[in-house]
Design an enzyme around this catalytic site. Structure first.
Site, mmCIF file in Angstrom:
data_model
loop_
_atom_site.group_PDB
_atom_site.id
_atom_site.type_symbol
_atom_site.label_atom_id
_atom_site.label_comp_id
_atom_site.label_asym_id
_atom_site.label_seq_id
_atom_site.Cartn_x
_atom_site.Cartn_y
_atom_site.Cartn_z
ATOM 1 C CB ILE A 1 27.664 -61.041 33.917
ATOM 2 C CG1 ILE A 1 26.276 -61.547 33.593
ATOM 3 C CG2 ILE A 1 28.276 -60.297 32.747
ATOM 4 C CD1 ILE A 1 25.253 -60.434 33.383
ATOM 5 C CG HIS B 1 35.947 -53.410 37.927
ATOM 6 N ND1 HIS B 1 35.677 -52.259 37.212
ATOM 7 C CD2 HIS B 1 36.325 -54.333 37.007
ATOM 8 C CE1 HIS B 1 35.885 -52.484 35.930
ATOM 9 N NE2 HIS B 1 36.289 -53.735 35.777
ATOM 10 C CG MET B 2 41.382 -56.700 42.014
ATOM 11 S SD MET B 2 42.050 -56.783 43.699
ATOM 12 C CE MET B 2 42.971 -55.265 43.732
#
Ligand code: 5GP
Length: 114
Positions: free
Chosen positions: A30, A99-100
């Site tokens: 985002i 998360h990557m």
């Protein structure tokens, strides 16, 4: 346990989803820090990389192969890119759902601040 990313995985929060399968979901960050900034998250909530078990190797392996394919799709594979997993406070982790980051599209500078 639920997280903001779990809601994106389930389609309960909007995101620009680029890829999804039984193990991982990829969507655009985002607040991108580069022309390409994609998050590849485990569908299952794993809070940090410290919480991984041997049973999660399929998920973590899939995160890597999806990153490779998305880098190609974004047209950044040849020039190069960076894959980042932040862990806990010193790593600067903000969302406690594995998360990557796939970051590229410009020269990224030194690996970490000195
Ligand atoms: P971390 O610091 O935990 O490694 O990275 C978290 C990332 O998630 C940040 O880059 C942040 O911009 C991104 N992020 C936080 N909330 C949302 C959201 O609701 N949607 C999307 N697409 N990205 C988010």
């Amino acid at each position: 346990m639920t997280t903001i990313f779990a809601k994106i995985v389930r389609g309960e929060l909007p995101a620009t989803i680029l890829y999804q399968d039984d193990l991982v979901t990829a969507f655009r960050d985002i607040n991108p820090i580069a022309p390409t900034h994609i998050l590849i998250v485990s569908n299952k909530v794993i809070p940090t990389i410290n919480d991984l078990t041997d049973d999660d190797e399929r998920v973590t392996g899939r995160m890597m192969t999806v990153a490779k394919k998305l880098a190609e799709a974004e047209g950044i594979a040849a020039n190069g890119y960076r894959l980042i997993i932040n862990c806990n406070r010193h790593g600067g982790q903000e969302v406690f759902h594995l998360h990557m980051h796939l970051v590229g599209g410009r020269p990224l500078g030194p690996m970490v601040l000195r």
